[in-house]
Design a protein around this motif. Structure first.
Motif, mmCIF file in Angstrom:
data_model
loop_
_atom_site.group_PDB
_atom_site.id
_atom_site.type_symbol
_atom_site.label_atom_id
_atom_site.label_comp_id
_atom_site.label_asym_id
_atom_site.label_seq_id
_atom_site.Cartn_x
_atom_site.Cartn_y
_atom_site.Cartn_z
ATOM 1 N N ALA A 39 0.875 -1.167 0.000
ATOM 2 C CA ALA A 39 0.000 0.000 0.000
ATOM 3 C C ALA A 39 0.916 1.222 0.000
ATOM 4 C CB ALA A 39 -0.914 0.016 1.210
ATOM 5 N N VAL A 40 0.834 2.004 -1.064
ATOM 6 C CA VAL A 40 1.640 3.215 -1.160
ATOM 7 C C VAL A 40 0.790 4.376 -0.674
ATOM 8 C CG1 VAL A 40 2.834 4.800 -2.709
ATOM 9 C CG2 VAL A 40 3.028 2.336 -3.065
ATOM 10 N N CYS A 41 1.268 5.043 0.380
ATOM 11 C CA CYS A 41 0.587 6.228 0.904
ATOM 12 C C CYS A 41 1.280 7.452 0.324
ATOM 13 C CB CYS A 41 0.659 6.269 2.426
ATOM 14 S SG CYS A 41 -0.331 5.012 3.228
ATOM 15 N N ASP A 42 0.556 8.178 -0.505
ATOM 16 C CA ASP A 42 1.084 9.416 -1.060
ATOM 17 C C ASP A 42 0.872 10.501 -0.011
ATOM 18 O OD1 ASP A 42 1.706 11.752 -2.416
ATOM 19 O OD2 ASP A 42 0.710 11.116 -4.261
ATOM 20 N N VAL A 43 1.960 10.947 0.598
ATOM 21 C CA VAL A 43 1.901 11.915 1.692
ATOM 22 C C VAL A 43 2.396 13.292 1.257
ATOM 23 C CG1 VAL A 43 2.061 10.184 3.510
ATOM 24 C CG2 VAL A 43 4.148 11.150 2.567
ATOM 25 N N GLY A 44 2.568 13.481 -0.049
ATOM 26 C CA GLY A 44 3.100 14.735 -0.566
ATOM 27 C C GLY A 44 2.217 15.939 -0.304
ATOM 28 N N ALA A 45 0.909 15.739 -0.134
ATOM 29 C CA ALA A 45 -0.012 16.853 0.073
ATOM 30 C C ALA A 45 -0.431 17.013 1.524
ATOM 31 C CB ALA A 45 -1.255 16.658 -0.801
ATOM 32 N N LEU A 46 0.305 16.403 2.446
ATOM 33 C CA LEU A 46 -0.068 16.491 3.859
ATOM 34 C C LEU A 46 0.263 17.828 4.485
ATOM 35 C CD1 LEU A 46 0.822 13.045 5.439
ATOM 36 C CD2 LEU A 46 -1.414 14.062 5.092
ATOM 37 N N GLY A 47 1.236 18.504 3.961
ATOM 38 C CA GLY A 47 1.682 19.725 4.621
ATOM 39 C C GLY A 47 2.603 19.383 5.773
ATOM 40 N N PRO A 49 3.950 17.902 8.998
ATOM 41 C CA PRO A 49 3.529 16.725 9.757
ATOM 42 C C PRO A 49 3.273 17.059 11.219
ATOM 43 C CG PRO A 49 5.884 16.635 9.324
ATOM 44 C CD PRO A 49 5.348 17.834 8.593
ATOM 45 N N THR A 50 2.326 16.343 11.794
ATOM 46 C CA THR A 50 1.946 16.525 13.193
ATOM 47 C C THR A 50 1.939 15.168 13.891
ATOM 48 O OG1 THR A 50 -0.403 16.211 12.750
ATOM 49 C CG2 THR A 50 0.442 18.467 12.561
ATOM 50 N N VAL A 51 1.638 15.183 15.170
ATOM 51 C CA VAL A 51 1.488 13.939 15.924
ATOM 52 C C VAL A 51 0.359 13.106 15.323
ATOM 53 C CG1 VAL A 51 0.879 12.982 18.173
ATOM 54 C CG2 VAL A 51 2.447 14.917 18.027
ATOM 55 N N ALA A 52 -0.702 13.751 14.866
ATOM 56 C CA ALA A 52 -1.814 13.030 14.240
ATOM 57 C C ALA A 52 -1.354 12.347 12.953
ATOM 58 C CB ALA A 52 -2.974 13.977 13.959
ATOM 59 N N THR A 53 -0.439 12.962 12.216
ATOM 60 C CA THR A 53 0.111 12.352 11.006
ATOM 61 C C THR A 53 0.845 11.064 11.357
ATOM 62 O OG1 THR A 53 0.445 14.564 10.053
ATOM 63 C CG2 THR A 53 1.592 12.728 9.003
ATOM 64 N N LEU A 80 8.786 15.029 7.840
ATOM 65 C CA LEU A 80 8.054 13.805 8.178
ATOM 66 C C LEU A 80 9.024 12.659 8.441
ATOM 67 C CD1 LEU A 80 5.495 12.178 8.585
ATOM 68 C CD2 LEU A 80 5.380 11.859 6.103
ATOM 69 N N LEU A 81 10.047 12.530 7.609
ATOM 70 C CA LEU A 81 11.017 11.460 7.803
ATOM 71 C C LEU A 81 11.749 11.606 9.131
ATOM 72 C CD1 LEU A 81 12.444 11.180 4.190
ATOM 73 C CD2 LEU A 81 10.846 9.633 5.333
ATOM 74 N N LEU A 82 12.091 12.822 9.502
ATOM 75 C CA LEU A 82 12.754 13.045 10.787
ATOM 76 C C LEU A 82 11.817 12.735 11.951
ATOM 77 C CD1 LEU A 82 14.809 16.280 10.056
ATOM 78 C CD2 LEU A 82 15.701 13.981 10.491
ATOM 79 N N ASP A 85 11.521 9.048 12.272
ATOM 80 C CA ASP A 85 12.753 8.536 12.870
ATOM 81 C C ASP A 85 12.766 8.792 14.376
ATOM 82 O OD1 ASP A 85 15.367 7.361 12.797
ATOM 83 O OD2 ASP A 85 16.227 9.373 12.873
ATOM 84 N N LEU A 86 12.311 9.969 14.779
ATOM 85 C CA LEU A 86 12.291 10.338 16.188
ATOM 86 C C LEU A 86 11.444 9.381 17.020
ATOM 87 C CD1 LEU A 86 13.051 12.476 18.385
ATOM 88 C CD2 LEU A 86 10.916 13.616 17.784
ATOM 89 N N VAL A 87 10.324 8.940 16.456
ATOM 90 C CA VAL A 87 9.439 8.047 17.202
ATOM 91 C C VAL A 87 9.692 6.572 16.889
ATOM 92 C CG1 VAL A 87 7.642 9.792 17.482
ATOM 93 C CG2 VAL A 87 7.553 8.237 15.530
ATOM 94 N N GLY A 88 10.710 6.291 16.095
ATOM 95 C CA GLY A 88 11.104 4.918 15.840
ATOM 96 C C GLY A 88 10.281 4.186 14.801
ATOM 97 N N LEU A 89 9.689 4.896 13.859
ATOM 98 C CA LEU A 89 8.850 4.253 12.847
ATOM 99 C C LEU A 89 9.517 4.122 11.481
ATOM 100 C CD1 LEU A 89 5.324 5.718 13.600
ATOM 101 C CD2 LEU A 89 6.167 3.418 14.038
ATOM 102 N N THR A 90 10.772 4.496 11.349
ATOM 103 C CA THR A 90 11.390 4.424 10.026
ATOM 104 C C THR A 90 11.569 2.991 9.550
ATOM 105 O OG1 THR A 90 13.559 4.669 11.056
ATOM 106 C CG2 THR A 90 12.570 6.643 10.089
#
Length: 133
Positions: A39-47, A49-53, A80-82, A85-90
């Motif tokens: 499943a590819v999530c296109d996140v380019g239009a998210l703006g 990133p937040t905790v909800a993201t 978003l990538l950082l 990474d901060l929350v350990g989801l990379t």
């Protein structure tokens, strides 16, 4: 070699906590009706990133795993990538290199020696925290 089957889920932002259950239901329904392995999530239009993201991406990954699928990100920006990474989801939610080119997340952080020697063991020693006692 069998080709992977992919579905695309475009995420538009900003995402709120109230949006997460609906996104999960949407992904579950799409995976249920397909034999997709990715499943590819296109996140380019998210703006921005937040905790909800992050919560949404973590929950979407759980939904995908329950269906034998994996999540890939398309259009993930450095913020978003950082944050992932901060929350350990990379390691769980990876950028999709096939859809949008490789993502440079920068150099790996330097490794620090583990406390207490090999294996991180401290042999039962305790160290008081600053400001206590």
């Amino acid at each position: 070699m069998e080709a992977t089957k992919t579905i695309l889920l475009a995420l538009r932002g900003p995402i709120t906590a109230a949006d997460v259950p609906q996104l999960c239901d949407q992904l579950a329904a799409r995976l249920r009706d397909s034999d997709a392995t990715d499943a590819v999530c296109d996140v380019g239009a998210l703006g921005r990133p937040t905790v909800a993201t992050v919560n949404a991406l973590a929950r979407l990954q759980l939904v995908a795993r329950r269906r034998g699928c994996r999540i890939r990100l398309r259009g993930a920006g450095p913020e978003l990538l950082l944050l992932l990474d901060l929350v350990g989801l990379t390691d769980i939610v990876r950028p999709d290199e096939a859809h949008g080119g490789p993502v440079d997340t920068g150099p790996d952080p330097p490794t620090r020696p583990s406390p207490g020697g090999p294996g991180g063991r401290t042999a039962g020693t305790t160290v008081p925290c600053r400001g206590t006692r």
